[in-house]
Design a protein around this motif. Structure first.
Motif, short mmCIF file in Angstrom:
data_model
loop_
_atom_site.label_atom_id
_atom_site.label_comp_id
_atom_site.label_asym_id
_atom_site.label_seq_id
_atom_site.Cartn_x
_atom_site.Cartn_y
_atom_site.Cartn_z
N ASN A 142 0.86 -1.18 0.00
CA ASN A 142 0.00 0.00 0.00
C ASN A 142 0.89 1.23 0.00
O ASN A 142 1.59 1.51 0.98
N TYR A 143 0.88 1.97 -1.11
CA TYR A 143 1.75 3.13 -1.25
C TYR A 143 0.96 4.40 -1.59
O TYR A 143 1.43 5.27 -2.31
N LYS A 144 -0.26 4.47 -1.01
CA LYS A 144 -1.10 5.63 -1.29
C LYS A 144 -1.50 6.31 0.03
O LYS A 144 -2.62 6.11 0.53
N ALA B 61 -6.72 2.38 5.62
CA ALA B 61 -5.74 1.69 6.47
C ALA B 61 -4.93 2.71 7.26
O ALA B 61 -4.69 3.84 6.80
N THR B 62 -4.51 2.32 8.45
CA THR B 62 -3.78 3.21 9.35
C THR B 62 -2.49 2.56 9.82
O THR B 62 -2.47 1.38 10.15
N ILE C 28 -0.21 7.52 10.14
CA ILE C 28 -0.41 7.66 8.70
C ILE C 28 -1.71 6.99 8.33
O ILE C 28 -1.91 5.81 8.64
N THR C 29 -2.59 7.72 7.67
CA THR C 29 -3.81 7.10 7.13
C THR C 29 -3.66 7.02 5.62
O THR C 29 -3.16 7.95 4.97
N MET C 30 -4.10 5.90 5.07
CA MET C 30 -3.97 5.65 3.65
C MET C 30 -5.29 5.93 2.93
O MET C 30 -6.34 6.06 3.57
N GLU C 31 -5.23 6.02 1.62
CA GLU C 31 -6.43 6.36 0.85
C GLU C 31 -7.56 5.35 1.08
O GLU C 31 -8.74 5.72 1.04
N ASN C 32 -7.21 4.08 1.32
CA ASN C 32 -8.24 3.07 1.52
C ASN C 32 -8.68 2.96 2.97
O ASN C 32 -9.44 2.06 3.33
#
Length: 361
Positions: free
Chosen positions: A197-199, A245-246, A239-243
């Motif tokens: 996950n790189y977003k 995920a934290t 860090i929170t991701m676009e999908n």
């Protein structure tokens, strides 16, 4: 017959001597033919110990890059010079392995990605913890979907009292930061890689200078000089991701905490979880019961054989050269490493401003 790669080493300090040059020495298809350091004596010592017959020694990296016979360059210099040297090497028609972190700033990391695309040369970053046996096994577990959707993770890089007092580690101008950019970068890289996950969407971070001012402090490598300790002693980020995920990232060189560990990750997925806190452990639920498996990584099937002996550094070097020879992506792509740098920079920015940093992609 494999091609023999002619390799130049730029920066002959601790990481070059501790990882890059010994690992390359163990590769049958590699020969180190040039060494460069601003301290020419270090370059000469490296050439004497690791160099091929007739290896050349340079003080200025551009002189090394002018040698058209060199195929690959390893950049092992302080963080503030990673980008300029790597880009110059790519433009000189060399493949580049740059030591972590990718660059001092996210802008420089992006310049490196662009240079690799523009020149068509391969670029990778030295995140050797991906090549540990526990990391390799866990990556397979994640890739096969055993954990399901990984929606929460922790990236661990905690030292109780282990501040590096040599070189430029304490110099913010040269390094860009302290434990976050030095060892936190490994933990974050490992976690993002496992999650694939790189977003990132948003980052909230804090960096502390709480113990750096202490004199005569207990420390693994002797007391530090508070007057020279210009980087943080610990830093933390969410860090929170676009999908959705934290990830929680924790890093320190000095903190009053007993549970320590570097380059480790904890993963929580919809089908199971994993952590590296006490060996590699996989947990989950099966037949209405909870389970926890400790993964045996030493391959003790028989008393006299415990599997192939290849260090993470050796595996990193071998797979890097294979990627060049077979014209495939390296295990660590520049795009992945760039996202790590962007997140680290966002944590520092958030700490300075007291505000969350939002990504626009």
């Amino acid at each position: 017959m494999s091609k023999t790669f002619r390799i130049g080493i730029i920066g002959c300090g601790g990481i070059a001597n501790g990882k890059h040059m010994p690992a390359l020495k163990n590769q049958p298809n590699a020969e180190m033919v040039a060494f460069c350091d601003i301290d020419v004596n270090k370059a000469q010592e490296a050439a004497n110990q690791f160099g091929a017959p007739g290896a050349k020694v340079y003080e200025h990296f551009r002189d090394l890059l002018n040698d058209e016979s060199i195929d690959v360059v390893h950049v092992c210099t302080p963080n503030d010079s990673h980008a300029d040297i790597s880009i110059a090497a790519l433009e000189a028609d060399k493949h580049v392995m740059c030591e972590k972190p990718m660059a001092k700033t996210a802008a420089d990391a992006r310049r490196m990605v662009e240079a690799a695309k523009r020149t068509g040369k391969k670029l990778t970053i030295g995140y050797q913890n991906r090549f540990r046996s526990d990391s390799q096994y866990l990556k397979t577990v994640c890739a096969e979907g055993d954990l399901g959707e990984i929606y929460y993770a922790k990236a661990h890089a905690i030292r109780r009292r282990a501040v590096p007092t040599w070189g430029v580690f304490l110099d913010e101008e040269k390094q860009g930061g302290g434990p976050l950019i030095d060892i936190g970068t490994h933990a974050l890289d490992l976690t993002l890689w496992m999650m694939d996950n790189y977003k990132p969407k948003a980052v909230l971070g804090t960096a502390f200078h709480k113990l750096s001012g202490k004199r005569d402090a207990a420390n693994a490598w002797g007391s530090w000089d508070p007057d020279k300790f210009t980087v943080e002693d610990s830093a933390f980020g969410m860090i929170t991701m676009e999908n959705g995920a934290t990830i929680v990232l924790e890093s320190s060189w000095a903190i009053n905490m007993l549970q320590t560990g570097e380059a480790k990750t904890t993963l929580c997925g919809t089908e199971g979880g994993a952590d590296m806190q006490d060996g590699l452990r996989i947990n989950g639920e099966k037949h209405s019961r909870l389970f926890m498996n400790e993964i045996q990584l030493d391959a003790k099937g028989v008393d006299f054989y415990d599997g192939r002996k290849e260090s993470p550094a050796d595996l990193e070097a071998r797979l890097w050269l294979e990627a060049i020879e077979q014209d495939k992506e390296p295990v660590v792509t520049p795009e992945q490493a760039c996202v790590v740098s962007e997140i680290l920079e966002a944590i520092y920015e958030s700490s300075r401003t007291g505000k969350a940093v939002y990504f626009e992609r």
